[in-house]
Design a protein around this motif. Structure first.
Motif, mmCIF file in Angstrom:
data_model
loop_
_atom_site.group_PDB
_atom_site.id
_atom_site.type_symbol
_atom_site.label_atom_id
_atom_site.label_comp_id
_atom_site.label_asym_id
_atom_site.label_seq_id
_atom_site.Cartn_x
_atom_site.Cartn_y
_atom_site.Cartn_z
ATOM 1 N N MET A 164 -10.504 14.460 31.061
ATOM 2 C CA MET A 164 -10.932 13.703 29.876
ATOM 3 C C MET A 164 -12.437 13.857 29.644
ATOM 4 O O MET A 164 -12.888 13.976 28.504
ATOM 5 C CB MET A 164 -10.577 12.216 30.021
ATOM 6 C CG MET A 164 -9.087 11.910 30.108
ATOM 7 S SD MET A 164 -8.133 12.468 28.676
ATOM 8 C CE MET A 164 -7.322 13.899 29.359
ATOM 9 N N GLN A 165 -13.210 13.891 30.725
ATOM 10 C CA GLN A 165 -14.659 14.051 30.583
ATOM 11 C C GLN A 165 -15.008 15.469 30.123
ATOM 12 O O GLN A 165 -15.948 15.648 29.353
ATOM 13 C CB GLN A 165 -15.369 13.637 31.869
ATOM 14 C CG GLN A 165 -15.302 12.137 32.064
ATOM 15 C CD GLN A 165 -15.986 11.600 33.303
ATOM 16 O OE1 GLN A 165 -15.592 10.553 33.786
ATOM 17 N NE2 GLN A 165 -16.982 12.270 33.827
ATOM 18 N N VAL A 166 -14.247 16.461 30.542
ATOM 19 C CA VAL A 166 -14.441 17.827 30.020
ATOM 20 C C VAL A 166 -14.181 17.821 28.512
ATOM 21 O O VAL A 166 -14.940 18.412 27.734
ATOM 22 C CB VAL A 166 -13.522 18.841 30.745
ATOM 23 C CG1 VAL A 166 -13.455 20.165 29.988
ATOM 24 C CG2 VAL A 166 -14.001 19.066 32.177
ATOM 25 N N LEU A 167 -13.122 17.139 28.082
ATOM 26 C CA LEU A 167 -12.831 17.057 26.648
ATOM 27 C C LEU A 167 -13.967 16.387 25.891
ATOM 28 O O LEU A 167 -14.309 16.798 24.777
ATOM 29 C CB LEU A 167 -11.515 16.309 26.405
ATOM 30 C CG LEU A 167 -10.245 17.013 26.866
ATOM 31 C CD1 LEU A 167 -9.037 16.116 26.640
ATOM 32 C CD2 LEU A 167 -10.072 18.357 26.180
ATOM 33 N N LEU A 168 -14.572 15.372 26.475
ATOM 34 C CA LEU A 168 -15.694 14.689 25.815
ATOM 35 C C LEU A 168 -16.901 15.605 25.647
ATOM 36 O O LEU A 168 -17.572 15.573 24.610
ATOM 37 C CB LEU A 168 -16.075 13.426 26.584
ATOM 38 C CG LEU A 168 -15.051 12.294 26.491
ATOM 39 C CD1 LEU A 168 -15.351 11.215 27.528
ATOM 40 C CD2 LEU A 168 -15.009 11.707 25.082
ATOM 41 N N VAL A 169 -17.172 16.431 26.639
ATOM 42 C CA VAL A 169 -18.265 17.411 26.522
ATOM 43 C C VAL A 169 -17.963 18.371 25.387
ATOM 44 O O VAL A 169 -18.815 18.642 24.529
ATOM 45 C CB VAL A 169 -18.474 18.197 27.840
ATOM 46 C CG1 VAL A 169 -19.453 19.350 27.644
ATOM 47 C CG2 VAL A 169 -18.959 17.269 28.945
ATOM 48 N N GLU A 223 -15.966 17.919 22.854
ATOM 49 C CA GLU A 223 -15.987 17.210 21.574
ATOM 50 C C GLU A 223 -17.413 17.127 21.035
ATOM 51 O O GLU A 223 -17.644 17.288 19.840
ATOM 52 C CB GLU A 223 -15.411 15.812 21.743
ATOM 53 C CG GLU A 223 -15.407 15.007 20.449
ATOM 54 C CD GLU A 223 -14.841 13.616 20.636
ATOM 55 O OE1 GLU A 223 -14.080 13.182 19.756
ATOM 56 O OE2 GLU A 223 -15.163 12.967 21.650
ATOM 57 N N GLU A 224 -18.363 16.894 21.931
ATOM 58 C CA GLU A 224 -19.768 16.820 21.532
ATOM 59 C C GLU A 224 -20.260 18.172 21.004
ATOM 60 O O GLU A 224 -21.075 18.225 20.094
ATOM 61 C CB GLU A 224 -20.611 16.394 22.742
ATOM 62 C CG GLU A 224 -22.065 16.159 22.435
ATOM 63 C CD GLU A 224 -22.818 15.688 23.669
ATOM 64 O OE1 GLU A 224 -23.139 16.540 24.536
ATOM 65 O OE2 GLU A 224 -23.078 14.477 23.761
ATOM 66 N N GLN A 225 -19.746 19.261 21.553
ATOM 67 C CA GLN A 225 -20.168 20.605 21.161
ATOM 68 C C GLN A 225 -19.431 21.101 19.914
ATOM 69 O O GLN A 225 -20.036 21.710 19.040
ATOM 70 C CB GLN A 225 -19.932 21.591 22.311
ATOM 71 C CG GLN A 225 -20.775 21.312 23.522
ATOM 72 C CD GLN A 225 -20.449 22.231 24.688
ATOM 73 O OE1 GLN A 225 -19.547 23.067 24.636
ATOM 74 N NE2 GLN A 225 -21.191 22.077 25.771
ATOM 75 N N ASP A 226 -18.104 20.863 19.880
ATOM 76 C CA ASP A 226 -17.284 21.441 18.812
ATOM 77 C C ASP A 226 -15.896 20.793 18.864
ATOM 78 O O ASP A 226 -15.128 21.039 19.792
ATOM 79 C CB ASP A 226 -17.173 22.951 19.033
ATOM 80 C CG ASP A 226 -16.305 23.673 18.039
ATOM 81 O OD1 ASP A 226 -15.558 23.039 17.273
ATOM 82 O OD2 ASP A 226 -16.358 24.921 18.029
ATOM 83 N N SER A 241 -19.859 17.582 32.378
ATOM 84 C CA SER A 241 -18.807 16.559 32.322
ATOM 85 C C SER A 241 -18.960 15.509 33.416
ATOM 86 O O SER A 241 -18.408 14.419 33.309
ATOM 87 C CB SER A 241 -17.420 17.199 32.403
ATOM 88 O OG SER A 241 -17.127 17.631 33.723
ATOM 89 N N LYS A 242 -19.719 15.827 34.448
ATOM 90 C CA LYS A 242 -19.907 14.896 35.568
ATOM 91 C C LYS A 242 -21.097 13.956 35.351
ATOM 92 O O LYS A 242 -21.349 13.087 36.183
ATOM 93 C CB LYS A 242 -20.075 15.685 36.862
ATOM 94 C CG LYS A 242 -18.811 16.463 37.195
ATOM 95 C CD LYS A 242 -18.962 17.368 38.378
ATOM 96 C CE LYS A 242 -17.670 18.162 38.505
ATOM 97 N NZ LYS A 242 -17.536 18.902 39.693
ATOM 98 N N GLU A 243 -21.784 14.123 34.217
ATOM 99 C CA GLU A 243 -22.920 13.252 33.917
ATOM 100 C C GLU A 243 -22.432 11.833 33.625
ATOM 101 O O GLU A 243 -21.347 11.626 33.074
ATOM 102 C CB GLU A 243 -23.699 13.784 32.709
ATOM 103 C CG GLU A 243 -24.400 15.096 32.983
ATOM 104 C CD GLU A 243 -25.086 15.669 31.742
ATOM 105 O OE1 GLU A 243 -25.100 15.006 30.672
ATOM 106 O OE2 GLU A 243 -25.602 16.803 31.855
ATOM 107 N N GLU A 244 -23.266 10.871 33.967
ATOM 108 C CA GLU A 244 -22.958 9.450 33.752
ATOM 109 C C GLU A 244 -22.615 9.162 32.289
ATOM 110 O O GLU A 244 -21.750 8.329 31.999
ATOM 111 C CB GLU A 244 -24.165 8.611 34.191
ATOM 112 C CG GLU A 244 -23.954 7.125 34.057
ATOM 113 C CD GLU A 244 -23.051 6.540 35.132
ATOM 114 O OE1 GLU A 244 -22.551 5.429 34.920
ATOM 115 O OE2 GLU A 244 -22.827 7.197 36.163
ATOM 116 N N LYS A 245 -23.266 9.859 31.391
ATOM 117 C CA LYS A 245 -23.036 9.655 29.950
ATOM 118 C C LYS A 245 -21.551 9.775 29.606
ATOM 119 O O LYS A 245 -21.009 8.952 28.864
ATOM 120 C CB LYS A 245 -23.856 10.690 29.162
ATOM 121 C CG LYS A 245 -23.519 10.790 27.706
ATOM 122 C CD LYS A 245 -24.276 11.942 27.056
ATOM 123 C CE LYS A 245 -23.855 12.125 25.623
ATOM 124 N NZ LYS A 245 -24.594 13.207 24.962
#
Length: 157
Positions: A73-78, A80-83, A130-134
């Protein structure tokens, strides 16, 4: 395939279904005897209805007890932020790996394979980011919104 949901706009939001179930007091179907029996039937029925390849992984129970989809899910969030389109392609690839090819989607190597399959060039960078706290915070906020909607729905039923 015929569009059964004409005029519906869908926004994909990565969240933790495990956390929503725990917080709302719901139990996963696979851990309740009666629902566990129906899970396979429901999965097959859903696949047939939507005309999609849908097969429960043979190790599904083992995997859900051992792993979470938090990293995916965190990979997907990264992405999503890019494209957003790249995020959708990754989400589909994660889904196909798990529900059509019985492949894992829980560890960094799984993420590498998904990202390469959809043509991401900076695979290691996406995984590290994706491992960032954000992204953990965004995932937690998305999940909390789901919990709030679930609890609100239960209060009104």
């Amino acid at each position: 395939m015929e569009n059964k949901w004409k005029g519906v706009s869908i926004r994909y939001i990565p969240f933790s279904i495990r956390e929503i179930m725990m917080e709302s007091g719901n139990s996963p179907p696979a851990v309740l005897p009666a629902r566990k029996k129906m899970l396979s039937v429901d999965v097959k029925r859903t696949g047939k209805f939507w005309d999609i390849p849908l097969t429960p992984p043979p190790k599904f129970m083992e995997w859900i007890m051992k792993y979470t989809t938090t990293g995916a899910m965190q990979v997907l969030l990264v992405l999503e932020e890019q494209d957003k389109e790249l995020m959708l392609r990754a989400a589909r690839e994660f889904w196909m790996r798990l529900w059509s090819r019985s492949e894992k989607i829980f560890e960094d190597q799984d993420f590498v394979e998904v990202l390469k399959a959809i043509g991401v060039k900076n695979v290691d960078e996406v995984i590290e980011k994706s491992k960032e706290e954000k992204f953990a915070k965004i995932l937690a906020a998305n999940t909390q919104r789901g919990v709030d909607m679930s609890v609100s729905h239960l209060a009104h039923s």
